[in-house]
Design an enzyme around this catalytic site. Structure first.
Site, short mmCIF file in Angstrom:
data_model
loop_
_atom_site.label_atom_id
_atom_site.label_comp_id
_atom_site.label_asym_id
_atom_site.label_seq_id
_atom_site.Cartn_x
_atom_site.Cartn_y
_atom_site.Cartn_z
N CYS A 73 0.84 -1.19 0.00
CA CYS A 73 0.00 0.00 0.00
C CYS A 73 0.88 1.24 0.00
CB CYS A 73 -0.97 0.01 1.18
SG CYS A 73 -0.30 0.57 2.73
N GLU A 74 0.43 2.23 -0.74
CA GLU A 74 1.25 3.43 -0.88
C GLU A 74 1.20 4.32 0.35
OE1 GLU A 74 -0.33 5.15 -4.46
OE2 GLU A 74 -1.66 6.49 -3.36
N HIS A 75 0.30 4.06 1.28
CA HIS A 75 0.21 4.89 2.47
C HIS A 75 1.15 4.44 3.57
CE1 HIS A 75 -4.07 5.66 0.88
NE2 HIS A 75 -3.25 6.59 0.46
N HIS A 76 1.38 3.12 3.68
CA HIS A 76 2.20 2.59 4.77
C HIS A 76 3.35 1.73 4.29
CE1 HIS A 76 -1.97 3.18 6.32
NE2 HIS A 76 -1.33 3.75 7.30
N GLN A 114 -5.58 -0.11 -3.71
CA GLN A 114 -6.28 -1.18 -4.42
C GLN A 114 -7.23 -0.64 -5.50
OE1 GLN A 114 -7.92 -4.17 -1.77
NE2 GLN A 114 -9.44 -4.77 -3.28
N HIS A 142 -5.40 -6.18 3.88
CA HIS A 142 -4.37 -5.14 4.00
C HIS A 142 -3.68 -5.22 5.35
CE1 HIS A 142 -5.51 -2.61 0.41
NE2 HIS A 142 -6.45 -3.53 0.43
N CYS A 144 -1.85 -3.13 6.71
CA CYS A 144 -1.92 -1.88 7.47
C CYS A 144 -3.19 -1.81 8.30
CB CYS A 144 -1.77 -0.66 6.57
SG CYS A 144 -3.03 -0.50 5.30
#
Ligand SMILES: [Zn+2]
Length: 182
Positions: A73-76, A114, A142, A144
């Site tokens: 995931c690009e956030h975490h 996603q 996920h 995260c």
């Protein structure tokens, strides 16, 4: 600074002793692993598809389901793991089956959310095959969400993108959904 040196700095910042035996090669290994997990940045759709596009007068649905999917995931920068179901309605061209999976991989091996990945895969299949319709459904868990934050271990996220006939024709969409839920 190289990726390896950055990993060494991260380990120190986390409170580790980077000179202890178990960690001696960890920055190098972590850098290599991350490069592998992000190798999709160095691939193009043209390269992945190669010459595996074949003329065909089949106009019935082609479905590849349960394609294993591993992404970050690009956030975490934590993994999300699941499966993708990809279908298209050919209009003159069919794609080598393994290429469908390789297209999924190319987009999964990048930092992603996603929702965007689902659309990118659908649009790539559309672009390559010029299909009359494309459907992509992805279900994933996920890390995260599971390992941090709300710590929900059993929730999975489902995203879908329907293009062309899968959007406009209820029967086509219903056939696809029936096949993937079987
Ligand atoms: Zn995340």
């Amino acid at each position: 600074m190289s990726l390896e040196q950055h990993y060494s700095a991260i380990l120190s910042q986390l409170g580790e002793d980077v000179s202890r035996e178990g960690l001696l090669d960890t920055p190098k290994r972590a850098a290599k692993a991350m490069q592998y997990l992000c190798k999709g940045y160095n691939q193009t759709l043209e390269e992945v598809v190669g010459d595996a596009l074949f003329t065909s007068d089949n106009s019935e649905m082609v479905l590849v389901k349960n394609i294993e999917l591993y992404s970050l995931c690009e956030h975490h920068m934590l993994p999300f793991i699941g499966k993708a179901h990809v279908a298209y309605m050919p209009s003159g061209k069919v794609l080598g089956l393994s290429k469908v999976a390789r297209i999924v991989d190319m987009y999964a091996r990048r930092l992603q959310i996603q929702e965007n990945m689902t659309r990118e895969i659908a649009e790539a299949i559309q672009k390559v095959t010029n299909a009359a319709g494309v459907a992509v459904v992805i279900e994933a868990q996920h890390m995260c969400m599971m390992m941090r934050g709300v710590e929900k271990q059993n929730s999975s996220m489902v995203t879908s993108v329907m293009l062309g006939q899968f959007r406009s024709n209820d029967a086509t969409r219903a056939e696809f959904m029936g096949l993937i839920n079987r």
